[in-house]
Design a protein around this motif. Structure first.
Motif, PDB file in Angstrom:
ATOM      1  N   VAL A 106       7.517  -4.117   4.326  1.00  0.00           N
ATOM      2  CA  VAL A 106       7.320  -5.495   4.764  1.00  0.00           C
ATOM      3  C   VAL A 106       5.974  -5.963   4.212  1.00  0.00           C
ATOM      4  CG1 VAL A 106       7.031  -7.003   6.755  1.00  0.00           C
ATOM      5  CG2 VAL A 106       8.646  -5.108   6.861  1.00  0.00           C
ATOM      6  N   PRO A 107       5.953  -6.980   3.373  1.00  0.00           N
ATOM      7  CA  PRO A 107       4.706  -7.402   2.725  1.00  0.00           C
ATOM      8  C   PRO A 107       3.808  -8.182   3.684  1.00  0.00           C
ATOM      9  CG  PRO A 107       6.497  -8.802   2.015  1.00  0.00           C
ATOM     10  CD  PRO A 107       7.103  -7.798   2.940  1.00  0.00           C
ATOM     11  N   GLY A 108       3.339  -7.543   4.728  1.00  0.00           N
ATOM     12  CA  GLY A 108       2.513  -8.217   5.729  1.00  0.00           C
ATOM     13  C   GLY A 108       1.041  -8.011   5.458  1.00  0.00           C
ATOM     14  N   ILE A 109       0.239  -8.418   6.430  1.00  0.00           N
ATOM     15  CA  ILE A 109      -1.203  -8.414   6.244  1.00  0.00           C
ATOM     16  C   ILE A 109      -1.746  -6.986   6.241  1.00  0.00           C
ATOM     17  CG2 ILE A 109      -1.949  -8.529   8.646  1.00  0.00           C
ATOM     18  CD1 ILE A 109      -3.294 -11.190   6.701  1.00  0.00           C
ATOM     19  N   GLY A 110      -1.052  -6.092   6.925  1.00  0.00           N
ATOM     20  CA  GLY A 110      -1.479  -4.695   6.961  1.00  0.00           C
ATOM     21  C   GLY A 110      -1.408  -4.077   5.579  1.00  0.00           C
ATOM     22  N   ARG A 111      -0.315  -4.348   4.884  1.00  0.00           N
ATOM     23  CA  ARG A 111      -0.187  -3.823   3.526  1.00  0.00           C
ATOM     24  C   ARG A 111      -1.244  -4.425   2.618  1.00  0.00           C
ATOM     25  NH1 ARG A 111       5.353  -4.127   0.737  1.00  0.00           N
ATOM     26  NH2 ARG A 111       4.811  -2.254  -0.440  1.00  0.00           N
ATOM     27  N   GLN A 112      -1.543  -5.686   2.858  1.00  0.00           N
ATOM     28  CA  GLN A 112      -2.568  -6.349   2.033  1.00  0.00           C
ATOM     29  C   GLN A 112      -3.908  -5.622   2.157  1.00  0.00           C
ATOM     30  OE1 GLN A 112      -2.574 -10.625   2.313  1.00  0.00           O
ATOM     31  NE2 GLN A 112      -4.778 -10.714   2.048  1.00  0.00           N
ATOM     32  N   VAL A 113      -4.269  -5.273   3.427  1.00  0.00           N
ATOM     33  CA  VAL A 113      -5.534  -4.559   3.625  1.00  0.00           C
ATOM     34  C   VAL A 113      -5.478  -3.200   2.956  1.00  0.00           C
ATOM     35  CG1 VAL A 113      -7.090  -3.588   5.342  1.00  0.00           C
ATOM     36  CG2 VAL A 113      -5.941  -5.743   5.803  1.00  0.00           C
ATOM     37  N   LEU A 114      -4.346  -2.536   3.130  1.00  0.00           N
ATOM     38  CA  LEU A 114      -4.199  -1.193   2.571  1.00  0.00           C
ATOM     39  C   LEU A 114      -4.386  -1.214   1.055  1.00  0.00           C
ATOM     40  CD1 LEU A 114      -3.504   1.619   3.631  1.00  0.00           C
ATOM     41  CD2 LEU A 114      -1.152   1.192   2.942  1.00  0.00           C
ATOM     42  N   LEU A 115      -3.694  -2.148   0.403  1.00  0.00           N
ATOM     43  CA  LEU A 115      -3.825  -2.260  -1.052  1.00  0.00           C
ATOM     44  C   LEU A 115      -5.263  -2.571  -1.438  1.00  0.00           C
ATOM     45  CD1 LEU A 115      -0.549  -4.180  -1.971  1.00  0.00           C
ATOM     46  CD2 LEU A 115      -1.171  -1.814  -2.492  1.00  0.00           C
ATOM     47  N   GLY A 116      -5.868  -3.477  -0.689  1.00  0.00           N
ATOM     48  CA  GLY A 116      -7.253  -3.868  -0.980  1.00  0.00           C
ATOM     49  C   GLY A 116      -8.189  -2.672  -0.900  1.00  0.00           C
ATOM     50  N   ILE A 117      -7.959  -1.817   0.106  1.00  0.00           N
ATOM     51  CA  ILE A 117      -8.832  -0.657   0.258  1.00  0.00           C
ATOM     52  C   ILE A 117      -8.614   0.316  -0.894  1.00  0.00           C
ATOM     53  CG2 ILE A 117      -9.301   1.374   1.693  1.00  0.00           C
ATOM     54  CD1 ILE A 117      -8.701  -0.363   4.128  1.00  0.00           C
ATOM     55  N   GLN A 118      -7.352   0.516  -1.236  1.00  0.00           N
ATOM     56  CA  GLN A 118      -7.067   1.422  -2.349  1.00  0.00           C
ATOM     57  C   GLN A 118      -7.720   0.932  -3.628  1.00  0.00           C
ATOM     58  OE1 GLN A 118      -2.834   1.474  -2.251  1.00  0.00           O
ATOM     59  NE2 GLN A 118      -2.733   3.100  -0.697  1.00  0.00           N
TER      60      GLN A 118
END
Lengths: 530, 337
Positions: free
Chosen positions: B286-298
């Motif tokens: 699910v392309p939600g805000i949690g994934r956004q943070v995760l990608l950003g951290i990576q």
């Protein structure tokens, strides 16, 4: 006359962690239509449990083990929930004790009254609700019906509860200490209202009270209960004039309105110990009043002197400023104007001066349940003032605790107990022992006996009088109850709305009250025409 | 004591010197302070982690950069400026509506957030709705007879719900349903709620259920405790004495008074969910805000992480304010103060 309620051989048991406790044992009585019967006893006597067994609203851990409760010929003990629901409210109304906790805070007052009618399919429109509110003497009823309970005063809430209890014109009303939580003058008005209304509806009343004088004043017949049993019953006049059972005699002797004042010597002369001179205290209001005032004057130009070895009483109802006066005397609050003289000199305001002052002036508060730390053994509570003021060694403090317990007539072993293991009276003795720990000269007793049953109240008053004689103490005795004040004080100040309206020795106030408010307070003391 | 006269229509409160003491004002100030604290914390924490955007992009090859190349890249990413300047610069642009740029996605962080946030909000609201619908009735049922059969079962179930991690529930749900029943809507490309509502709801179902299992546990417990407490209060007995039946008693007297703690717990859970259910979003794609943070951290995209976390914190604060407003609706005593 037809019998409305017949209770026969009723026994109730509570299942507790410590095993079953028999709270009501083989209680039998009858109430005829229109009759008022009072159940009198101390806390734990089983009077409230008996009442709850009648409309079958006992606590979850209580069981009826034997007996019958016949209401209009139907035995409620074996009745199913449906039958009981039909009887509750419609047949048996309840006027509960505490007006603060018995209304649903989230529901408009009008809705709550309407509900009492609705559930029995009686007309419950706004017109009927307003009519009921007006019946119990609530002004501006249409607007009031739309308000919530917290917008009502205690007396007004009790009226709402009466309106609710009587809404369906029940044949029987259970009034469980209906006014004990109210100010004395409000008590009288509410009881009069209840009398009048049950008179018009022809309802019989089962009145539950700890106050024998009140019972005798209001009831046709009185049943005295002790430890779950009815120990004596008879007409009000009989019980008052010829109490047969020793417990009834004890109860009667303890009623403050009927008891004789404690023996007192003459007030010692000499300079006063403490003096308030024109003291004033105002507080800011969170919201301005209707007429735009931003502050409330709790104590307004009050002057009084406390001679050494004397008991000075301040009497008044909630909001009269009596507790603020006590706090000013204790130095817990500083006056905005006026002077506090202690031992002839103005009391200092610096920390060190106040600490020294507090060694000589100690308080005892109203609620013996809240004023002791539940996690401390009482010995530690008593020793705490000694610790705070660094008096003596640990061993000396322990010895002092035992000496103090002896002074308040408690066994030394109590020092190891926790507050929840003690009765209300024992706790108040502990609180007194703690106040005496520093050998103060003045003890401020703020409603110190108000939360106690009459018999215990009398014992504590006797104790206070003894201690005063032995130790030469001065008391400032704050109370709402003129009858209690009469027993113990040398001088009484009657306070109303922050001002002292009348002062004098209690005998004079009782014999010839000069101020109208004093007369009102006097009239509020239940005194049966025996 | 004189009874207070009925209140006339409420007047406007005069403005007083204590404006800062006004509950609404002090609440807002508190919210601003919270956000500022979050901003500082996330800024510092990100920089405490070894590595930066350069190493994240180039991996081991970053070691081969010449000092000049590295300097140029640092200047490009703005890493050469002093930290305070970086912080203030970022905060300043956030305040003007510029949340930064994601080099990886070649989109502004604002656009990314505008895409991801509604999805997370939808997921959070669905999960909360499910858990309230299940949790409140179960809690009330459990409270009817403490230590009775439904209560024991409910307690056991809620303990299980609390103990099972979302990744386990999610994975098991996904594998069982897709392998055994061939139901795997999350295998297809994600559909927005307004593009294809049916597929969107199918795709949201499993993640919402997974989250709801974990959240309904505290809601059951809170409801049970609150109902038990209210049930013992005097006015409930008084209502019984009026002849009020059990159902009406439960709803009009008990539940209404028990609502405040339930709403508090629900609000708290909603706040956490808005922070993005990172694990669940990842499992169900699910392309939600949690994934956004995760990608950003990576990817060590500082601006992306910082701004997204700030948006999440803002959501949390807003939900809290909303909860407070709800109290006022529920409890007439709060309305006055």
């Amino acid at each position: 006359m037809t019998t409305v309620l017949e209770v026969a051989d009723l026994s109730v048991v509570f299942d507790t962690a410590g095993g079953p406790v028999e709270a009501v044992r083989e209680v039998s009585f009858e109430i005829a239509a229109g009759e008022t019967v009072a159940l009198v006893g101390e806390s734990g006597s089983g009077k409230s449990t008996t009442a709850s067994a009648v409309n079958r609203l006992l606590a979850d851990n209580a069981r009826i083990t034997a007996g019958r409760v016949l209401f209009d010929g139907v035995d409620l003990v074996g009745a199913d929930e449906r039958t009981l629901r039909g009887v509750r409210g419609a047949g048996i109304g309840l006027v509960p004790q505490d007006p603060m906790s018995n209304l649903n805070p989230m529901m408009r007052v009008g809705e709550q009254i309407a509900e009492a009618l609705e559930v029995h399919d009686l007309p419950s429109g706004p017109g009927r609700v307003v009519e009921l509110l007006e019946l119990v003497g609530i002004p501006d009823a249409p607007a009031r019906a739309r308000q919530y309970p917290h917008e009502f005063s205690g007396g007004m809430r009790q009226r709402v509860l009466i309106a609710m209890g009587l809404a369906c014109r029940p044949r029987l009303v259970i009034a469980d200490e209906p006014t004990s939580a109210l100010d004395v003058t409000v008590q009288r008005r509410v009881l009069d209202e209840l009398d009048r209304l049950t008179g018009t509806t022809g309802s019989a009343v089962l009145l539950i009270t700890h106050d024998l004088a009140l019972a005798a004043e209001r009831a046709d017949r009185v049943l005295v209960m002790q430890r779950g049993r009815v120990v004596e019953s008879g007409t009000a006049t009989d019980i008052l004039s010829r109490p047969e059972h020793p417990y009834s005699q004890t109860l009667l002797a303890a009623v403050p309105g009927l008891a004789d004042p404690l023996e007192r010597g003459p007030v010692p002369g000499g300079p006063p110990l403490l003096e308030l001179r024109g003291v004033r205290k105002t507080y800011p209001l969170r919201r301005p009043t209707e007429d735009g005032r931003q502050t409330v004057t709790a104590v307004d130009d009050v002057s009084l002197t406390i001679p050494r070895g004397a008991t000075v009483a301040v009497v008044g109802e909630s909001g009269s400023g009596k507790t603020t006066t006590a706090n000013l005397v204790l130095g817990l609050e500083a006056p905005d104007a006026g002077e506090v003289l202690f031992d002839g000199v103005p009391r200092g305001t610096r920390r060190r001066e106040l600490v020294a002052f507090r060694r000589r002036v100690q308080p005892v508060f109203q609620n013996p349940y809240a004023s002791l730390d539940p996690r401390y053994p009482v010995g530690r509570s008593i020793a705490e003032p000694l610790q705070v003021h660094r008096v003596g060694t640990a061993a000396e403090r322990r010895a002092r605790v035992h000496e103090l317990l002896e002074q308040v007539a408690l066994p030394g072993a109590v020092a190891e107990r926790y507050p929840h293991e003690l009765s209300g009276g024992q706790r108040q003795r502990v609180a007194i022992a703690r106040a005496l720990a520093l050998r103060p000269e003045l003890v401020v007793l703020d409603e110190a006996v108000s939360a106690l049953d009459v018999v215990v109240q009398k014992q504590i008053l006797d104790l206070l009088a003894d201690l005063q004689r032995e130790l030469g103490l001065s008391y400032l005795f704050i109370s709402h109850d003129l009858a209690v004040v009469r027993l113990i004080s040398d001088v009484v100040h009657v306070m109303r709305r922050g001002q002292v309206v009348e002062s004098g020795p209690p005998e004079r106030l009782f014999a010839e009250p000069a101020h109208e408010y004093t007369r009102e307070l006097l009239a509020a003391i239940p005194r049966p025409a025996a | 004591m004189a009874d207070p006269s009925p209140r006339s229509p409420r007047r406007l409160r005069p403005l007083r010197a204590g404006l800062l003491g006004h509950p609404v004002v002090s609440r807002l100030l508190g919210a601003v302070a919270t956000l500022l604290g979050v901003a500082v914390l996330v800024f510092v924490l990100l920089r405490l982690v070894p590595g930066d955007q350069i190493t994240a992009n180039l991996g081991t090859e970053a070691a081969a950069l010449t000092p000049a190349q590295r300097q140029a890249l640092e200047a490009y990413y703005g890493l050469d400026r002093p930290p305070l300047e970086q912080f203030l610069g970022w905060l300043g642009s956030v305040l003007t509506g510029n949340l930064g740029w994601s080099g990886r996605a070649q989109v502004s962080v604002l656009d990314l957030t505008l895409q991801a946030l509604p999805i997370t909000v939808e997921l959070a609201v669905l999960a909360i709705a499910l858990s309230v619908l299940v949790g409140v009735p179960l809690g009330m049922l459990a409270a009817r007879r403490p230590n009775g059969v439904p209560d024991t079962l409910g307690q056991g179930a809620s303990l299980l719900g609390l103990s099972l991690p979302a990744f386990l529930i999610g994975t098991v749900l996904l594998s069982v349903l897709s392998y055994r029943f061939g139901f795997n809507p999350n295998g297809q490309a994600f559909a927005g709620l307004f593009d294809d509502p049916v597929r969107n709801l199918q795709q949201m179902l499993l993640p919402a259920v997974t989250l709801a299992i974990g959240i309904s546990a505290p809601i059951i417990r809170t409801t049970r405790a609150a109902v038990l407490e209210v049930r013992g209060l005097d006015f409930v007995r008084t209502a019984r004495a009026k002849g009020v039946g059990e159902r009406r008693l439960q709803v009009r007297h008990v539940l209404r008074n028990a609502l405040v703690p339930i709403v508090t717990m629900t609000g708290l859970q909603l706040g956490y969910l808005l922070g993005g259910a990172i694990v669940v979003e990842q499992i169900f794609s699910v392309p939600g805000i949690g994934r956004q943070v995760l990608l950003g951290i990576q990817q060590k995209e500082y601006a992306l992480v910082q701004s997204t976390v700030l948006v999440i914190a803002l959501c949390f604060v807003l939900v809290n304010l909303l909860t407070d407003l709800l109290y006022r609706l529920i409890d007439p005593r709060v309305r006055l103060s």
